[in-house]
Design a protein around this motif. Structure first.
Motif, PDB file in Angstrom:
ATOM      1  N   MET A  41       0.843  -1.147  -0.089  1.00 35.49           N
ATOM      2  CA  MET A  41      -0.056   0.124   0.009  1.00 35.49           C
ATOM      3  C   MET A  41       0.976   1.162   0.140  1.00 35.49           C
ATOM      4  N   THR A  42       0.407   2.238  -0.748  1.00 32.41           N
ATOM      5  CA  THR A  42       1.276   3.380  -0.952  1.00 32.41           C
ATOM      6  C   THR A  42       1.102   4.250   0.623  1.00 32.41           C
ATOM      7  N   THR A  43       2.214   5.249   0.721  1.00 31.56           N
ATOM      8  CA  THR A  43       2.104   5.940   1.876  1.00 31.56           C
ATOM      9  C   THR A  43       2.069   7.196   1.544  1.00 31.56           C
ATOM     10  N   THR A  44       2.072   7.728   0.261  1.00 31.93           N
ATOM     11  CA  THR A  44       1.808   9.084  -0.318  1.00 31.93           C
ATOM     12  C   THR A  44       0.461   9.689   0.041  1.00 31.93           C
ATOM     13  N   ASP A  45       0.512  11.011  -0.102  1.00 30.98           N
ATOM     14  CA  ASP A  45      -0.879  11.665  -0.123  1.00 30.98           C
ATOM     15  C   ASP A  45      -1.474  11.417  -1.703  1.00 30.98           C
ATOM     16  N   THR A  46      -2.472  10.822  -1.770  1.00 30.03           N
ATOM     17  CA  THR A  46      -3.393  10.066  -2.749  1.00 30.03           C
ATOM     18  C   THR A  46      -3.614  11.427  -3.852  1.00 30.03           C
ATOM     19  N   MET A  47      -3.732  12.750  -3.308  1.00 34.90           N
ATOM     20  CA  MET A  47      -3.892  13.819  -4.170  1.00 34.90           C
ATOM     21  C   MET A  47      -2.591  14.152  -4.789  1.00 34.90           C
ATOM     22  N   ASP A  48      -1.605  13.652  -4.406  1.00 38.12           N
ATOM     23  CA  ASP A  48      -0.176  13.945  -5.126  1.00 38.12           C
ATOM     24  C   ASP A  48      -0.042  12.906  -5.977  1.00 38.12           C
ATOM     25  N   THR A  49      -0.419  13.069  -7.329  1.00 34.13           N
ATOM     26  CA  THR A  49      -0.565  11.943  -8.350  1.00 34.13           C
ATOM     27  C   THR A  49       0.707  11.583  -8.453  1.00 34.13           C
ATOM     28  N   ILE A  50       1.813  12.356  -8.714  1.00 32.63           N
ATOM     29  CA  ILE A  50       3.135  11.877  -9.181  1.00 32.63           C
ATOM     30  C   ILE A  50       3.730  11.238  -8.130  1.00 32.63           C
ATOM     31  N   ALA A  51       3.626  11.852  -6.789  1.00 29.90           N
ATOM     32  CA  ALA A  51       4.232  10.894  -5.821  1.00 29.90           C
ATOM     33  C   ALA A  51       3.651   9.685  -5.384  1.00 29.90           C
ATOM     34  N   THR A  52       2.410   9.475  -5.627  1.00 29.21           N
ATOM     35  CA  THR A  52       1.897   8.180  -5.570  1.00 29.21           C
ATOM     36  C   THR A  52       2.409   7.140  -6.867  1.00 29.21           C
ATOM     37  N   VAL A  53       2.414   8.042  -7.992  1.00 23.74           N
ATOM     38  CA  VAL A  53       2.538   6.931  -9.172  1.00 23.74           C
ATOM     39  C   VAL A  53       3.850   6.587  -9.002  1.00 23.74           C
ATOM     40  N   GLU A  54       5.100   7.437  -8.554  1.00 22.11           N
ATOM     41  CA  GLU A  54       6.385   7.155  -8.538  1.00 22.11           C
ATOM     42  C   GLU A  54       6.733   6.017  -7.284  1.00 22.11           C
ATOM     43  N   GLN A  55       5.929   6.280  -6.157  1.00 22.63           N
ATOM     44  CA  GLN A  55       5.930   5.392  -5.339  1.00 22.63           C
ATOM     45  C   GLN A  55       5.551   3.756  -5.622  1.00 22.63           C
ATOM     46  N   SER A  56       4.295   4.047  -6.360  1.00 25.01           N
ATOM     47  CA  SER A  56       3.822   2.661  -6.926  1.00 25.01           C
ATOM     48  C   SER A  56       4.865   1.967  -7.660  1.00 25.01           C
ATOM     49  N   ILE A  57       5.540   2.658  -8.656  1.00 27.80           N
ATOM     50  CA  ILE A  57       6.424   2.020  -9.516  1.00 27.80           C
ATOM     51  C   ILE A  57       7.591   1.486  -8.813  1.00 27.80           C
ATOM     52  N   ARG A  58       8.080   1.961  -7.684  1.00 25.76           N
ATOM     53  CA  ARG A  58       9.165   1.336  -6.931  1.00 25.76           C
ATOM     54  C   ARG A  58       8.440   0.301  -6.154  1.00 25.76           C
ATOM     55  N   MET A  59       7.373   0.142  -5.960  1.00 32.56           N
ATOM     56  CA  MET A  59       6.732  -1.123  -5.356  1.00 32.56           C
ATOM     57  C   MET A  59       6.485  -2.167  -6.386  1.00 32.56           C
ATOM     58  N   ILE A  60       6.180  -1.693  -7.410  1.00 35.93           N
ATOM     59  CA  ILE A  60       6.100  -2.764  -8.609  1.00 35.93           C
ATOM     60  C   ILE A  60       7.296  -3.577  -9.078  1.00 35.93           C
ATOM     61  N   LYS A  61       8.296  -2.513  -8.782  1.00 38.47           N
ATOM     62  CA  LYS A  61       9.796  -3.292  -9.409  1.00 38.47           C
ATOM     63  C   LYS A  61      10.155  -4.061  -8.224  1.00 38.47           C
ATOM     64  N   THR A  62       9.766  -4.008  -6.880  1.00 39.84           N
ATOM     65  CA  THR A  62      10.217  -5.030  -5.894  1.00 39.84           C
ATOM     66  C   THR A  62       9.537  -6.183  -5.996  1.00 39.84           C
ATOM     67  N   GLY A  63       8.240  -6.360  -6.728  1.00 39.16           N
ATOM     68  CA  GLY A  63       7.470  -7.669  -7.105  1.00 39.16           C
ATOM     69  C   GLY A  63       6.295  -7.296  -6.657  1.00 39.16           C
ATOM     70  N   ASN A  79      -9.269  11.026  -7.877  1.00 37.70           N
ATOM     71  CA  ASN A  79      -7.979  11.402  -8.061  1.00 37.70           C
ATOM     72  C   ASN A  79      -7.330   9.819  -8.725  1.00 37.70           C
ATOM     73  N   LEU A  80      -7.884   8.823  -8.179  1.00 42.34           N
ATOM     74  CA  LEU A  80      -7.393   7.469  -8.530  1.00 42.34           C
ATOM     75  C   LEU A  80      -7.241   7.280 -10.049  1.00 42.34           C
ATOM     76  N   LYS A  81      -8.292   7.904 -10.685  1.00 47.88           N
ATOM     77  CA  LYS A  81      -8.188   7.993 -12.304  1.00 47.88           C
ATOM     78  C   LYS A  81      -6.896   8.640 -12.718  1.00 47.88           C
ATOM     79  N   HIS A  82      -6.578   9.868 -12.098  1.00 42.00           N
ATOM     80  CA  HIS A  82      -5.249  10.296 -12.572  1.00 42.00           C
ATOM     81  C   HIS A  82      -4.287   9.325 -12.427  1.00 42.00           C
ATOM     82  N   ILE A  83      -4.019   8.788 -11.486  1.00 35.55           N
ATOM     83  CA  ILE A  83      -3.164   7.866 -11.005  1.00 35.55           C
ATOM     84  C   ILE A  83      -3.023   6.674 -11.964  1.00 35.55           C
ATOM     85  N   LYS A  84      -4.221   6.098 -12.096  1.00 36.77           N
ATOM     86  CA  LYS A  84      -4.062   5.130 -13.150  1.00 36.77           C
ATOM     87  C   LYS A  84      -3.874   5.415 -14.548  1.00 36.77           C
TER      88      LYS A  84
END
Ligand code: SF4
Length: 645
Positions: A41-63, A79-84
């Motif tokens: 689960m991400t720990t970023t502010d969900t309204m911060d699209t880029i921070a959430t996307v970048e953290q998600s990518i780091r998570m995806i890269k670890t598996g 805002n989940l739409k923008h993140i997606k």
């Protein structure tokens, strides 16, 4: 005593996955015969699209195979739409899960955007008022009708959009209705989810995953087992998401997660897991993967076991009844044996490594709360006088050579048990393997000073060890038993998780009066000893340190959880047995830290509310004074001791 219960897993003696129905979360299905899926689960502010996307990518890269994101209100849900979209733009189509508490409108919006929504049945419809209400059946049914009305729109949206749903019960946030009827129990947790599942079934919606999380590993394991039992009774087979909430950080968080999640996985239970650490989420994924790899899938035991042969209730904790022999068994705490037999020599240095420090100037010993109760020296000599509160165990032949045998006890192997009748000593340790039950055990029945050491000739197969305990119980044999497992340590992190799973899943069921680890690595004495005490604490059978129930943080978090947890730990880590909850937000925090003695909870930007158990004792104080205030409250209560220098 035989309990006429149904099984809670596919087999009690062999590794066999409990078969659930397949549920699609976007393109990645879980349950059925799919592999155990890893999520975080991400720990970023969900309204911060880029921070959430970048953290998600780091998570995806670890598996990470599914990414969960909090949606505390409708704005975050939209805002989940923008993140997606941003994730897709960057080439990632990982399924997203919206995490919902309290806000049906956010859930309904999110369910049209993401692949799965998670709701908490304890707070989706109900606001907690901590009221104890006696419900008549009519009133209770009226409550269920009210839930149906508020919940069914979400079910319909999920059906239309092919969205999966997790109905995720948390031990700490059960509704007043459930608390009043069932109390704060595993049964209450199960019923909390089933109230919602039954409504889904009425609407012919089955894209459901269930979870029963708690920061108490014992409650968590019992709740999942009971859930399976109840699902079977109602003809349900929904996949299970496993997790220990607020596990904390570092070594303790990893051990606690492995004990809870691993105990269930070891019995073939669980379709997806999330390890919750108070650390960045990309740290959680490798731990989750290692836990799934640490499950011992080899089944050395060929015998099967039916539910009718189970002499204990797997849904309620009770320590196996054993005789007290010396300081082991009965109601004594679970004893820890440190294995010094592979040390080049045994002296002050080695004892100091396991928490027993000799102070020559004062000519006295200083013991930590994690000093083992016994040391095993094998065939080694000891050149110092071991303090009296630490027993010494030596191999039988070597033991015979000791001039004084006070506080030194023999360990006999299978082939030496005919010597027992000639021995005059308070305690005799007898090492046997799970397969020795028939051959050996009855020969020992007449002796009252025997402590069994149940070894791991069967490669730490705890199912075989469990079968041994069950055979003891079914034959009314009450020897105390020390569980001894053997590890070759190549990677300390993997060793830590494997040991937590192997020992934890026996301790959780009340098996074992002592624990002992044998390894090939003479240099890891301190770490192994700390690990054993950590496993006992995580399994809730022996408390030797402060417990931190720290939330993993999410988009709601109001302060830096990692820094604050470290700060609080530095000041309080010597307070043995005190439980401190550290929660990022006041919305969920107080419920989630149900078990804690004290709570430090974010209640606004720069504001902290402090709790004594469930009672608020300082509201909205500035965060810069909050740790001092917390220490002050612990002192007021007389629970403070000064740290030894
Ligand atoms: S308690 Fe922690 S993890 Fe739970 S919602 Fe609040 S900030 Fe998020």
């Amino acid at each position: 005593m035989t309990n006429p219960i149904s099984l809670y897993c596919a087999s009690l003696t062999k590794y066999k996955r409990y078969k659930t129905r397949e549920v699609f979360v976007g393109k990645i299905p879980l349950g059925g015969s799919n592999p155990i899926r890893i999520q975080s689960m991400t720990t970023t502010d969900t309204m911060d699209t880029i921070a959430t996307v970048e953290q998600s990518i780091r998570m995806i890269k670890t598996g990470c195979e599914y990414v969960r994101i909090t949606a505390p209100s409708i704005n975050e849900a939209y805002n989940l739409k923008h993140i997606k979209d941003e994730l897709h733009k960057r080439g990632y189509d990982v399924p997203l899960i919206a995490d919902i508490h309290f806000t049906p409108n956010a859930a309904e919006a999110a369910a049209k955007i993401v692949e799965k929504v998670r709701i908490n049945p304890g707070n989706y419809i109900d606001k907690k008022k901590f009221q104890q209400i006696e419900y008549t059946n009519e009133q209770y049914n009226a409550e269920i009708a009210r839930i149906r009305e508020r919940f069914s729109p979400l079910v319909n949206i999920c059906k239309i959009h092919g969205t999966a749903m997790r109905i995720g019960t948390n031990h700490g946030s059960l509704s007043d209705r459930i608390m009043s009827r069932y109390g704060d129990t595993p049964l209450g947790m199960v019923e909390s989810a089933l109230e919602f599942v039954r409504i889904c079934e009425e609407f012919d919606f089955h894209n459901i995953v269930l979870s029963m999380k708690s920061s108490n590993t014992r409650v968590m394991v019992q709740a999942y087992r009971l859930l399976i039992n109840k699902m079977e009774a109602e003809g349900m087979n929904y996949p299970l998401h496993l997790g220990v909430t607020e596990a904390g950080d570092g070594e303790d968080g990893r051990i606690k997660s492995a004990v809870g999640i691993g105990t269930l996985l070891n019995d073939g239970i669980g379709d997806t897991i999330r390890v919750s650490l108070t650390e960045p989420p990309e740290n959680e994924v490798p731990v989750a993967i290692s836990i799934t790899k640490s499950i011992n899938k080899h089944s050395y035991n060929t015998q099967s076991l039916s539910a009718k042969e189970l002499p204990y209730n797997p849904f309620e904790y009770q320590r196996r009844k054993s005789d007290r022999v010396g300081s082991i068994g009965g109601s004594e705490v679970i004893r820890v044996i440190a294995d010094l037999s592979n040390q080049a020599q045994i002296g002050y240095e080695q004892l100091s490594e396991i928490g027993a420090a000799y102070l020559p100037d004062l000519d006295k010993w200083n013991f930590s709360d994690q000093t083992p109760d016994f040391v095993f020296i094998g065939d080694k000599k000891i050149w110092i006088e071991i303090p009296n509160n630490i027993g010494v165990i030596a191999n039988y032949q070597s033991w015979l050579t000791f001039k004084t045998q006070n506080n030194i006890f023999p360990l006999l192997k299978n082939e030496q048990i005919n010597k027992i009748k000639d021995l005059n000593t308070k305690l005799i340790f007898v090492e046997i393997s799970p397969n020795d039950f028939q051959n050996v055990i009855l020969k020992l029945a007449d002796f009252k000073n025997i402590i069994l050491v149940l070894n791991s000739d069967l490669q730490n197969d705890s199912r075989a060890q469990r079968k041994f305990f069950i055979d003891l119980m079914n034959n009314q044999l009450v020897f105390p038993v020390v569980i001894k497992n053997k590890y070759s340590i190549e990677n300390i992190d993997e060793f830590r998780l494997s040991a937590a799973i192997d020992f934890g899943n026996l301790l959780i069921d009340g098996f074992g009066d002592g624990v002992w680890i044998k390894t090939n690595d003479a240099k890891k004495l301190t770490g192994i000893n700390r690990n054993l005490f950590g496993i006992l604490q995580a399994s809730r059978v022996r408390i030797s340190k402060t417990e931190y129930i720290a939330c993993p943080s999410c988009g709601r978090t109001l302060f830096d959880l990692v820094d604050v947890t470290n700060d609080i730990r530095k000041r309080t880590e010597h307070l043995k047995g005190v439980k401190i909850g550290i929660m990022g937000c006041i919305v969920n925090g107080p419920g989630e830290m149900a078990d804690a003695d004290y709570g430090y909870v974010g209640s606004g930007p720069g504001k902290i509310t402090l709790y004594r158990s469930k009672e608020v004792v300082r509201r909205n104080i500035p965060s810069k004074y909050a740790v001092d205030e917390l220490v002050g409250i612990i002192k007021e209560d007389g629970n403070w001791v000064e740290k030894l220098k």
